[in-house]
Design an enzyme around this catalytic site. Structure first.
Site, PDB file in Angstrom:
ATOM      1  N   SER A  22       0.796  -1.234   0.000  1.00  0.00           N
ATOM      2  CA  SER A  22       0.000   0.000   0.000  1.00  0.00           C
ATOM      3  C   SER A  22       0.833   1.291   0.000  1.00  0.00           C
ATOM      4  CB  SER A  22      -1.034  -0.002   1.131  1.00  0.00           C
ATOM      5  OG  SER A  22      -0.416  -0.231   2.359  1.00  0.00           O
ATOM      6  N   GLU A  73      -5.857  -4.547 -24.752  1.00  0.00           N
ATOM      7  CA  GLU A  73      -5.043  -5.257 -23.743  1.00  0.00           C
ATOM      8  C   GLU A  73      -4.764  -4.347 -22.547  1.00  0.00           C
ATOM      9  OE1 GLU A  73      -2.638  -8.454 -26.538  1.00  0.00           O
ATOM     10  OE2 GLU A  73      -1.504  -6.863 -25.585  1.00  0.00           O
ATOM     11  N   ARG A 133      -7.465  -3.962 -19.812  1.00  0.00           N
ATOM     12  CA  ARG A 133      -7.749  -5.079 -18.918  1.00  0.00           C
ATOM     13  C   ARG A 133      -7.201  -4.815 -17.511  1.00  0.00           C
ATOM     14  NH1 ARG A 133      -8.985  -9.935 -21.011  1.00  0.00           N
ATOM     15  NH2 ARG A 133      -9.604 -10.339 -18.853  1.00  0.00           N
ATOM     16  N   HIS A 134      -6.326  -3.837 -17.408  1.00  0.00           N
ATOM     17  CA  HIS A 134      -5.688  -3.556 -16.104  1.00  0.00           C
ATOM     18  C   HIS A 134      -6.586  -2.608 -15.320  1.00  0.00           C
ATOM     19  CE1 HIS A 134      -1.952  -5.717 -16.964  1.00  0.00           C
ATOM     20  NE2 HIS A 134      -2.299  -5.459 -18.212  1.00  0.00           N
ATOM     21  N   SER A 187     -13.273   9.220 -28.418  1.00  0.00           N
ATOM     22  CA  SER A 187     -14.480   8.499 -28.814  1.00  0.00           C
ATOM     23  C   SER A 187     -14.712   8.568 -30.314  1.00  0.00           C
ATOM     24  CB  SER A 187     -15.697   9.100 -28.093  1.00  0.00           C
ATOM     25  OG  SER A 187     -16.877   8.568 -28.654  1.00  0.00           O
ATOM     26  N   ARG A 223       2.257   1.016  -7.603  1.00  0.00           N
ATOM     27  CA  ARG A 223       1.947  -0.401  -7.372  1.00  0.00           C
ATOM     28  C   ARG A 223       1.294  -0.991  -8.624  1.00  0.00           C
ATOM     29  NH1 ARG A 223      -1.728  -2.904  -2.443  1.00  0.00           N
ATOM     30  NH2 ARG A 223      -0.727  -4.953  -2.418  1.00  0.00           N
ATOM     31  N   ARG A 275       3.465  -7.038 -18.757  1.00  0.00           N
ATOM     32  CA  ARG A 275       3.530  -6.535 -20.129  1.00  0.00           C
ATOM     33  C   ARG A 275       4.952  -6.261 -20.608  1.00  0.00           C
ATOM     34  NH1 ARG A 275      -1.302  -8.257 -22.064  1.00  0.00           N
ATOM     35  NH2 ARG A 275      -3.004  -7.541 -20.740  1.00  0.00           N
TER      36      ARG A 275
HETATM   37  C1  LIG Z   1       0.684 -12.663 -21.691  1.00  0.00           C
HETATM   38  C2  LIG Z   1      -0.758 -12.392 -21.409  1.00  0.00           C
HETATM   39  C3  LIG Z   1      -1.730 -13.127 -22.054  1.00  0.00           C
HETATM   40  C4  LIG Z   1      -3.081 -12.879 -21.794  1.00  0.00           C
HETATM   41  N1  LIG Z   1      -4.028 -13.603 -22.464  1.00  0.00           N
HETATM   42  C5  LIG Z   1      -5.340 -13.380 -22.213  1.00  0.00           C
HETATM   43  C6  LIG Z   1      -6.364 -14.123 -22.891  1.00  0.00           C
HETATM   44  O1  LIG Z   1      -6.088 -14.984 -23.708  1.00  0.00           O
HETATM   45  N2  LIG Z   1      -7.659 -13.834 -22.611  1.00  0.00           N
HETATM   46  C7  LIG Z   1      -8.006 -12.888 -21.681  1.00  0.00           C
HETATM   47  O2  LIG Z   1      -9.199 -12.675 -21.451  1.00  0.00           O
HETATM   48  N3  LIG Z   1      -7.066 -12.168 -21.028  1.00  0.00           N
HETATM   49  C8  LIG Z   1      -5.753 -12.377 -21.268  1.00  0.00           C
HETATM   50  N4  LIG Z   1      -4.817 -11.639 -20.622  1.00  0.00           N
HETATM   51  C9  LIG Z   1      -5.250 -10.578 -19.673  1.00  0.00           C
HETATM   52  C10 LIG Z   1      -5.157 -11.085 -18.228  1.00  0.00           C
HETATM   53  O3  LIG Z   1      -6.028 -12.159 -17.996  1.00  0.00           O
HETATM   54  C11 LIG Z   1      -5.485  -9.932 -17.251  1.00  0.00           C
HETATM   55  O4  LIG Z   1      -6.801  -9.483 -17.482  1.00  0.00           O
HETATM   56  C12 LIG Z   1      -4.563  -8.756 -17.410  1.00  0.00           C
HETATM   57  O5  LIG Z   1      -3.230  -9.170 -17.498  1.00  0.00           O
HETATM   58  C13 LIG Z   1      -4.725  -7.821 -16.214  1.00  0.00           C
HETATM   59  O6  LIG Z   1      -4.187  -8.465 -15.104  1.00  0.00           O
HETATM   60  P1  LIG Z   1      -4.812  -8.308 -13.661  1.00  0.00           P
HETATM   61  O7  LIG Z   1      -6.247  -8.735 -13.638  1.00  0.00           O
HETATM   62  O8  LIG Z   1      -3.897  -9.007 -12.694  1.00  0.00           O
HETATM   63  O9  LIG Z   1      -4.631  -6.708 -13.442  1.00  0.00           O
HETATM   64  P2  LIG Z   1      -5.567  -5.586 -12.787  1.00  0.00           P
HETATM   65  O10 LIG Z   1      -6.917  -5.640 -13.386  1.00  0.00           O
HETATM   66  O11 LIG Z   1      -4.785  -4.305 -12.900  1.00  0.00           O
HETATM   67  O12 LIG Z   1      -5.657  -6.005 -11.311  1.00  0.00           O
HETATM   68  C14 LIG Z   1      -4.530  -5.916 -10.443  1.00  0.00           C
HETATM   69  C15 LIG Z   1      -4.738  -6.898  -9.305  1.00  0.00           C
HETATM   70  O13 LIG Z   1      -5.871  -6.477  -8.530  1.00  0.00           O
HETATM   71  C16 LIG Z   1      -6.563  -7.620  -8.071  1.00  0.00           C
HETATM   72  N5  LIG Z   1      -7.936  -7.588  -8.623  1.00  0.00           N
HETATM   73  C17 LIG Z   1      -8.384  -6.738  -9.570  1.00  0.00           C
HETATM   74  N6  LIG Z   1      -9.682  -6.963  -9.811  1.00  0.00           N
HETATM   75  C18 LIG Z   1     -10.038  -7.996  -9.012  1.00  0.00           C
HETATM   76  C19 LIG Z   1     -11.247  -8.721  -8.814  1.00  0.00           C
HETATM   77  N7  LIG Z   1     -12.355  -8.432  -9.509  1.00  0.00           N
HETATM   78  N8  LIG Z   1     -11.249  -9.700  -7.929  1.00  0.00           N
HETATM   79  C20 LIG Z   1     -10.162 -10.005  -7.218  1.00  0.00           C
HETATM   80  N9  LIG Z   1      -8.961  -9.386  -7.356  1.00  0.00           N
HETATM   81  C21 LIG Z   1      -8.914  -8.392  -8.248  1.00  0.00           C
HETATM   82  C22 LIG Z   1      -5.792  -8.847  -8.532  1.00  0.00           C
HETATM   83  O14 LIG Z   1      -4.864  -9.205  -7.534  1.00  0.00           O
HETATM   84  C23 LIG Z   1      -5.059  -8.321  -9.736  1.00  0.00           C
HETATM   85  O15 LIG Z   1      -3.883  -9.047 -10.056  1.00  0.00           O
HETATM   86  C24 LIG Z   1      -3.456 -11.868 -20.861  1.00  0.00           C
HETATM   87  C25 LIG Z   1      -2.465 -11.138 -20.213  1.00  0.00           C
HETATM   88  C26 LIG Z   1      -1.126 -11.384 -20.486  1.00  0.00           C
HETATM   89  C27 LIG Z   1      -0.084 -10.566 -19.773  1.00  0.00           C
END
Ligand SMILES: Cc1cc2nc3c(=O)[nH]c(=O)nc-3n(C[C@H](O)[C@H](O)[C@H](O)COP(=O)(O)OP(=O)(O)OC[C@H]3O[C@@H](n4cnc5c(N)ncnc54)[C@H](O)[C@@H]3O)c2cc1C
Length: 219
Positions: free
Chosen positions: A43, A63, A66-67, A76, A164, A173
């Site tokens: 934290s 991609e 997704r974070h 837009s 963080r 990435r």
């Molecule tokens: C090499 C690679 C290949 C990938 N291939 C695919 C694919 O084929 N299909 C696909 O759909 N995605 C794919 N992804 C995306 C992957 O599944 C993640 O969505 C993305 O990397 C974001 O990671 P994250 O969820 O850890 O990060 P963030 O969303 O930034 O979250 C950070 C951390 O917060 C916590 N967190 C966040 N939200 C929640 C929640 N709702 N519940 C509990 N804990 C949470 C977790 O600890 C998480 O690690 C790929 C990613 C990579 C790097």
């Protein structure tokens, strides 16, 4: 926003040893940041932020977004006419996939393969653009016309994140031999990540060093 010192102060508030106003980073601070990183006290690394303006193809944006700990505002295609800016892989972009799912490695292609890649991209982009503009010229709304544009077209967004979240993003990435948990990111998002990492290294130098020294794992 913030600094390595602010990270230390955030950690030290628990023992009331934080320094206000903030003093210069010292040897003890460096040790503390390394301790926090090693023991995954995450934290304090949230007490800061950076805002990036990024232009990249839509497939990279997908991609990126997704974070969930990165806050995004994107241009837009409903409200503005898009520009004819499309991504074409250059001759440094590895083309040939080797290995199996999850363990791919990529190698450079032959000259004729780059020519084929370039021609295919050019053909589809120019056809798609012609149809997009054709619909706009006929008074059709941007939100419908954009349907025909491919994911190689550029978009733009602001991204706000703390260090963080930055380290978590970089751990997934980028490819780096120091990584405890190696990842296999797509080349194009890694270009974005590498650029972002230069700012972490510049503004949060001690945090960045500790991140590298302890396996590039987000605390
Ligand atoms: C090499 C690679 C290949 C990938 N291939 C695919 C694919 O084929 N299909 C696909 O759909 N995605 C794919 N992804 C995306 C992957 O599944 C993640 O969505 C993305 O990397 C974001 O990671 P994250 O969820 O850890 O990060 P963030 O969303 O930034 O979250 C950070 C951390 O917060 C916590 N967190 C966040 N939200 C929640 C929640 N709702 N519940 C509990 N804990 C949470 C977790 O600890 C998480 O690690 C790929 C990613 C990579 C790097």
């Amino acid at each position: 926003m913030g600094s390595d010192k602010v990270i230390c102060n955030a950690a030290r508030v628990s023992t009331s040893t934080h320094e206000i106003p903030e003093a210069i980073l010292n040897g003890k601070d460096k040790g503390l940041i390394r301790y926090l990183m090693r023991n995954r006290h995450g934290s304090p690394f949230e007490k800061n932020g950076m805002i990036f303006y990024i232009e990249a193809p839509i497939f990279v944006a997908r991609e990126f977004m997704r974070h969930r700990h990165i806050s995004v505002n994107e241009m837009s295609g409903r409200y503005v006419e898009l520009k004819p800016e499309f991504y074409i892989p250059d001759n440094n972009r590895p083309l040939i996939e080797k290995g199996k799912v999850g363990e791919y490695t990529f190698e450079l292609g032959e000259d004729w393969q780059y020519i084929a890649v370039n021609a295919a991209h050019q053909n589809v982009y120019s056809e798609a653009w012609k149809n997009y503009k054709g619909m706009l010229d006929r008074g059709i709304a941007r939100e419908i016309a954009r349907d025909v544009l491919p994911v190689g077209i550029y978009t733009a967004w602001y991204a706000t994140l703390n260090m963080r979240a930055m380290m978590h993003f970089l751990s997934l990435r980028t490819r780096d031999e120091r990584a405890q948990y190696p990842s296999g990111p797509q080349y194009e998002i890694e270009l974005v990540a590498n650029e972002m990492e230069t700012y972490l290294a510049e503004y949060f130098t001690v945090t960045h060093e500790a991140f590298n020294d302890f396996g590039r794992v987000a605390p």
